[in-house]
Design a protein around this motif. Structure first.
Motif: not given
Length: 172
Positions: A40, A43-44, A49, A51, A54-55, A170
């Protein structure tokens, strides 16, 4: 004499298990991966975003899609998350570095897209669960739909940062 079907199966299993392992790195931290939190954050850092969402999607897509590809089950659909993940990786991470992998380029990702596309278009071959279960898919229509969906998912990941249910955001 070796049969082409055996080579087809070996290649499909190898690519599928590599994708599944890559997903396991993201989800569980296996094989030297960073798990969900690390993925995460990574990815961020690439402006993908939120993250955490998408993770999860990336890890599950690669893990489940890879296992399905390795088994040769629902093959045109199994490659959807595999192609989408590699398109995002090409555009966001590797394209600015050029084609060649020795410079951090997208050569490897392009090979994975091509192989995934091959199996999505032509099917898993004789030695697969699709064949054993008698499952057939309307080709090339099924793969065409898969490819369109993969491109749309990649576009969403690349262009719509910041939207997501609160669950996946997050903690500050």
């Amino acid at each position: 004499m070796l049969r082409p079907d055996l080579g087809w199966a070996i290649l499909r299993v190898l690519i599928g298990l590599l994708f599944a392992g890559h997903g396991a790195q993201k989800l569980f931290g296996w094989f030297g991966g960073h798990g969900l939190s690390g993925t995460a954050g990574w990815l961020e850092s690439w402006n993908i975003r939120p993250g955490r969402l998408w993770a999860w999607l990336l890890g599950l897509g690669e893990f489940i899609g890879g296992l399905l590809l390795a088994l040769g089950l629902a093959t045109p659909w199994a490659v959807l998350p595999l192609i989408a993940s590699q398109l995002v990786a090409i555009v966001r991470v590797h394209a600015p570095k050029g084609l060649w992998i020795d410079r951090g380029g997208f050569e490897y990702n392009l090979v994975l897209v091509a192989l995934s596309g091959f199996f999505g278009l032509y099917g898993p071959g004789r030695y697969s669960l699709d064949a054993a279960l008698g499952l057939t898919w309307p080709q090339p229509l099924a793969f065409g739909v898969t490819l369109i969906l993969a491109v749309l998912i990649a576009l969403i990941a690349l262009t719509a940062p910041g939207w997501a249910p609160r669950l996946f955001r997050q903690a500050a």
